[in-house]
Design a protein around this motif. Sequence first.
Motif, PDB file in Angstrom:
ATOM      1  N   GLU A 101     -21.886  42.376 -70.973  1.00  0.00           N
ATOM      2  CA  GLU A 101     -20.836  41.543 -70.374  1.00  0.00           C
ATOM      3  C   GLU A 101     -21.410  40.445 -69.483  1.00  0.00           C
ATOM      4  OE1 GLU A 101     -17.591  41.442 -71.214  1.00  0.00           O
ATOM      5  OE2 GLU A 101     -18.282  42.850 -72.741  1.00  0.00           O
ATOM      6  N   THR A 102     -22.362  40.790 -68.618  1.00  0.00           N
ATOM      7  CA  THR A 102     -22.972  39.783 -67.743  1.00  0.00           C
ATOM      8  C   THR A 102     -23.802  38.809 -68.569  1.00  0.00           C
ATOM      9  OG1 THR A 102     -22.959  41.287 -65.862  1.00  0.00           O
ATOM     10  CG2 THR A 102     -24.494  39.442 -65.754  1.00  0.00           C
ATOM     11  N   CYS A 103     -24.532  39.331 -69.534  1.00  0.00           N
ATOM     12  CA  CYS A 103     -25.332  38.460 -70.409  1.00  0.00           C
ATOM     13  C   CYS A 103     -24.436  37.466 -71.144  1.00  0.00           C
ATOM     14  CB  CYS A 103     -26.131  39.297 -71.403  1.00  0.00           C
ATOM     15  SG  CYS A 103     -27.423  40.301 -70.635  1.00  0.00           S
ATOM     16  N   LYS A 104     -23.286  37.912 -71.633  1.00  0.00           N
ATOM     17  CA  LYS A 104     -22.356  37.014 -72.331  1.00  0.00           C
ATOM     18  C   LYS A 104     -21.862  35.917 -71.395  1.00  0.00           C
ATOM     19  CE  LYS A 104     -20.400  40.512 -75.349  1.00  0.00           C
ATOM     20  NZ  LYS A 104     -19.200  41.326 -75.594  1.00  0.00           N
ATOM     21  N   LYS A 105     -21.484  36.287 -70.164  1.00  0.00           N
ATOM     22  CA  LYS A 105     -20.953  35.318 -69.202  1.00  0.00           C
ATOM     23  C   LYS A 105     -21.979  34.252 -68.848  1.00  0.00           C
ATOM     24  CE  LYS A 105     -17.935  38.390 -66.611  1.00  0.00           C
ATOM     25  NZ  LYS A 105     -17.743  39.003 -65.298  1.00  0.00           N
ATOM     26  N   TYR A 106     -23.204  34.672 -68.662  1.00  0.00           N
ATOM     27  CA  TYR A 106     -24.239  33.746 -68.203  1.00  0.00           C
ATOM     28  C   TYR A 106     -25.012  33.131 -69.366  1.00  0.00           C
ATOM     29  CZ  TYR A 106     -23.700  34.783 -63.245  1.00  0.00           C
ATOM     30  OH  TYR A 106     -23.215  34.869 -61.974  1.00  0.00           O
ATOM     31  N   ALA A 107     -25.841  33.909 -70.006  1.00  0.00           N
ATOM     32  CA  ALA A 107     -26.773  33.398 -71.007  1.00  0.00           C
ATOM     33  C   ALA A 107     -26.163  33.221 -72.390  1.00  0.00           C
ATOM     34  CB  ALA A 107     -27.986  34.333 -71.104  1.00  0.00           C
ATOM     35  N   GLY A 108     -25.182  34.034 -72.694  1.00  0.00           N
ATOM     36  CA  GLY A 108     -24.653  34.073 -74.055  1.00  0.00           C
ATOM     37  C   GLY A 108     -25.511  34.978 -74.919  1.00  0.00           C
ATOM     38  N   LEU A 109     -25.059  35.218 -76.136  1.00  0.00           N
ATOM     39  CA  LEU A 109     -25.789  36.085 -77.057  1.00  0.00           C
ATOM     40  C   LEU A 109     -26.295  35.274 -78.240  1.00  0.00           C
ATOM     41  CD1 LEU A 109     -23.375  39.174 -77.118  1.00  0.00           C
ATOM     42  CD2 LEU A 109     -25.311  38.749 -75.589  1.00  0.00           C
ATOM     43  N   ASN A 110     -27.435  35.696 -78.775  1.00  0.00           N
ATOM     44  CA  ASN A 110     -27.994  35.004 -79.939  1.00  0.00           C
ATOM     45  C   ASN A 110     -27.327  35.505 -81.225  1.00  0.00           C
ATOM     46  OD1 ASN A 110     -29.277  37.426 -80.631  1.00  0.00           O
ATOM     47  ND2 ASN A 110     -31.240  36.803 -79.777  1.00  0.00           N
ATOM     48  N   PHE A 111     -27.806  35.056 -82.354  1.00  0.00           N
ATOM     49  CA  PHE A 111     -27.174  35.375 -83.636  1.00  0.00           C
ATOM     50  C   PHE A 111     -27.241  36.853 -84.008  1.00  0.00           C
ATOM     51  CE2 PHE A 111     -31.552  34.505 -84.628  1.00  0.00           C
ATOM     52  CZ  PHE A 111     -31.857  35.345 -85.685  1.00  0.00           C
ATOM     53  N   LYS A 116     -29.505  35.668 -74.856  1.00  0.00           N
ATOM     54  CA  LYS A 116     -30.388  34.526 -75.044  1.00  0.00           C
ATOM     55  C   LYS A 116     -31.346  34.414 -73.869  1.00  0.00           C
ATOM     56  CE  LYS A 116     -27.109  31.674 -77.600  1.00  0.00           C
ATOM     57  NZ  LYS A 116     -26.293  30.450 -77.538  1.00  0.00           N
ATOM     58  N   ARG A 117     -32.544  33.962 -74.157  1.00  0.00           N
ATOM     59  CA  ARG A 117     -33.550  33.760 -73.108  1.00  0.00           C
ATOM     60  C   ARG A 117     -33.152  32.536 -72.293  1.00  0.00           C
ATOM     61  NH1 ARG A 117     -37.812  36.124 -73.994  1.00  0.00           N
ATOM     62  NH2 ARG A 117     -37.862  35.779 -76.228  1.00  0.00           N
ATOM     63  N   SER A 118     -32.843  32.748 -71.030  1.00  0.00           N
ATOM     64  CA  SER A 118     -32.485  31.644 -70.139  1.00  0.00           C
ATOM     65  C   SER A 118     -32.606  32.109 -68.692  1.00  0.00           C
ATOM     66  CB  SER A 118     -31.069  31.134 -70.417  1.00  0.00           C
ATOM     67  OG  SER A 118     -30.131  32.159 -70.239  1.00  0.00           O
ATOM     68  N   THR A 119     -32.686  31.146 -67.793  1.00  0.00           N
ATOM     69  CA  THR A 119     -32.822  31.450 -66.369  1.00  0.00           C
ATOM     70  C   THR A 119     -31.825  30.623 -65.581  1.00  0.00           C
ATOM     71  OG1 THR A 119     -35.154  32.043 -66.587  1.00  0.00           O
ATOM     72  CG2 THR A 119     -34.404  31.370 -64.391  1.00  0.00           C
ATOM     73  N   PHE A 120     -31.179  31.282 -64.626  1.00  0.00           N
ATOM     74  CA  PHE A 120     -30.205  30.639 -63.743  1.00  0.00           C
ATOM     75  C   PHE A 120     -30.736  30.704 -62.319  1.00  0.00           C
ATOM     76  CE2 PHE A 120     -27.894  31.515 -67.465  1.00  0.00           C
ATOM     77  CZ  PHE A 120     -26.722  30.783 -67.465  1.00  0.00           C
ATOM     78  N   ILE A 121     -30.724  29.579 -61.625  1.00  0.00           N
ATOM     79  CA  ILE A 121     -31.083  29.548 -60.214  1.00  0.00           C
ATOM     80  C   ILE A 121     -29.803  29.276 -59.432  1.00  0.00           C
ATOM     81  CG2 ILE A 121     -32.422  28.419 -58.398  1.00  0.00           C
ATOM     82  CD1 ILE A 121     -34.613  27.930 -60.474  1.00  0.00           C
ATOM     83  N   ILE A 122     -29.496  30.203 -58.538  1.00  0.00           N
ATOM     84  CA  ILE A 122     -28.258  30.175 -57.751  1.00  0.00           C
ATOM     85  C   ILE A 122     -28.633  30.025 -56.292  1.00  0.00           C
ATOM     86  CG2 ILE A 122     -26.192  31.499 -57.143  1.00  0.00           C
ATOM     87  CD1 ILE A 122     -26.744  33.050 -59.875  1.00  0.00           C
ATOM     88  N   ASP A 123     -28.009  29.072 -55.610  1.00  0.00           N
ATOM     89  CA  ASP A 123     -28.345  28.863 -54.201  1.00  0.00           C
ATOM     90  C   ASP A 123     -27.650  29.883 -53.302  1.00  0.00           C
ATOM     91  OD1 ASP A 123     -25.722  27.952 -53.648  1.00  0.00           O
ATOM     92  OD2 ASP A 123     -26.309  25.849 -53.572  1.00  0.00           O
ATOM     93  N   LYS A 124     -27.948  29.819 -52.026  1.00  0.00           N
ATOM     94  CA  LYS A 124     -27.405  30.783 -51.066  1.00  0.00           C
ATOM     95  C   LYS A 124     -25.891  30.736 -50.964  1.00  0.00           C
ATOM     96  CE  LYS A 124     -31.517  30.835 -48.197  1.00  0.00           C
ATOM     97  NZ  LYS A 124     -32.070  30.562 -46.859  1.00  0.00           N
ATOM     98  N   ASN A 125     -25.294  29.633 -51.371  1.00  0.00           N
ATOM     99  CA  ASN A 125     -23.836  29.499 -51.344  1.00  0.00           C
ATOM    100  C   ASN A 125     -23.173  30.007 -52.617  1.00  0.00           C
ATOM    101  OD1 ASN A 125     -23.805  28.232 -48.750  1.00  0.00           O
ATOM    102  ND2 ASN A 125     -24.573  26.392 -49.754  1.00  0.00           N
ATOM    103  N   GLY A 126     -23.982  30.506 -53.543  1.00  0.00           N
ATOM    104  CA  GLY A 126     -23.441  31.048 -54.792  1.00  0.00           C
ATOM    105  C   GLY A 126     -23.200  30.014 -55.871  1.00  0.00           C
ATOM    106  N   ASP A 133     -32.418  26.610 -70.256  1.00  0.00           N
ATOM    107  CA  ASP A 133     -32.038  27.156 -71.564  1.00  0.00           C
ATOM    108  C   ASP A 133     -33.226  27.206 -72.515  1.00  0.00           C
ATOM    109  OD1 ASP A 133     -29.287  27.700 -71.225  1.00  0.00           O
ATOM    110  OD2 ASP A 133     -28.818  25.584 -71.464  1.00  0.00           O
ATOM    111  N   ASP A 134     -34.099  26.254 -72.372  1.00  0.00           N
ATOM    112  CA  ASP A 134     -35.268  26.165 -73.238  1.00  0.00           C
ATOM    113  C   ASP A 134     -36.470  26.617 -72.431  1.00  0.00           C
ATOM    114  OD1 ASP A 134     -36.822  25.641 -75.436  1.00  0.00           O
ATOM    115  OD2 ASP A 134     -37.002  23.499 -74.996  1.00  0.00           O
ATOM    116  N   VAL A 135     -36.670  27.932 -72.380  1.00  0.00           N
ATOM    117  CA  VAL A 135     -37.695  28.513 -71.521  1.00  0.00           C
ATOM    118  C   VAL A 135     -39.066  28.422 -72.175  1.00  0.00           C
ATOM    119  CG1 VAL A 135     -38.476  30.644 -70.412  1.00  0.00           C
ATOM    120  CG2 VAL A 135     -36.035  30.077 -70.446  1.00  0.00           C
TER     121      VAL A 135
END
Length: 157
Positions: A101-111, A116-126, A133-135
Amino acid sequence: MKEGDTAENFELYNQDSNITSLESFRGSKNVVLCFYPKNHLFGCPSKKVHKMATSTISAYPEIISTDTILFAISCDTIKDQKKFVEKFHIPYPHLSDTTKETCKKYAGLNFVGLPKRSTFIIDKNGIIRKIFDDVAVEQHGAEIVSFLKSLVGSSKV
């Protein structure tokens, strides 16, 4: 989700069966979420997981020096996460998202239905400040550090 959005909260268990809530870091830490398919796959994807972990481990001291916490997230079980972290002496928590569920919300799923391989940077304010996306797995640790330093230097956090 996209850059500039407020990061959606989640609660996932880490490799030690402790629950992690994204919301608990709001106001105190920047958060890096590294999504990847699975710890143990046959062939090339498995090599990429190891190379990405190695790159991130080498940059980890610099990452945490920017008042940041890092998590790796895959659909592996808690038990598999623990084995992986212990085998490769990984200093940061690995979160288990077996429902995806979290993977779907953020990175999405592959075929094939894996995160999917990806990285999100979230600041202190959320707020999501950067999405990779292209790691480039071998340079990814340095990419994370570079962005975090620019983020901290720009006083957005």
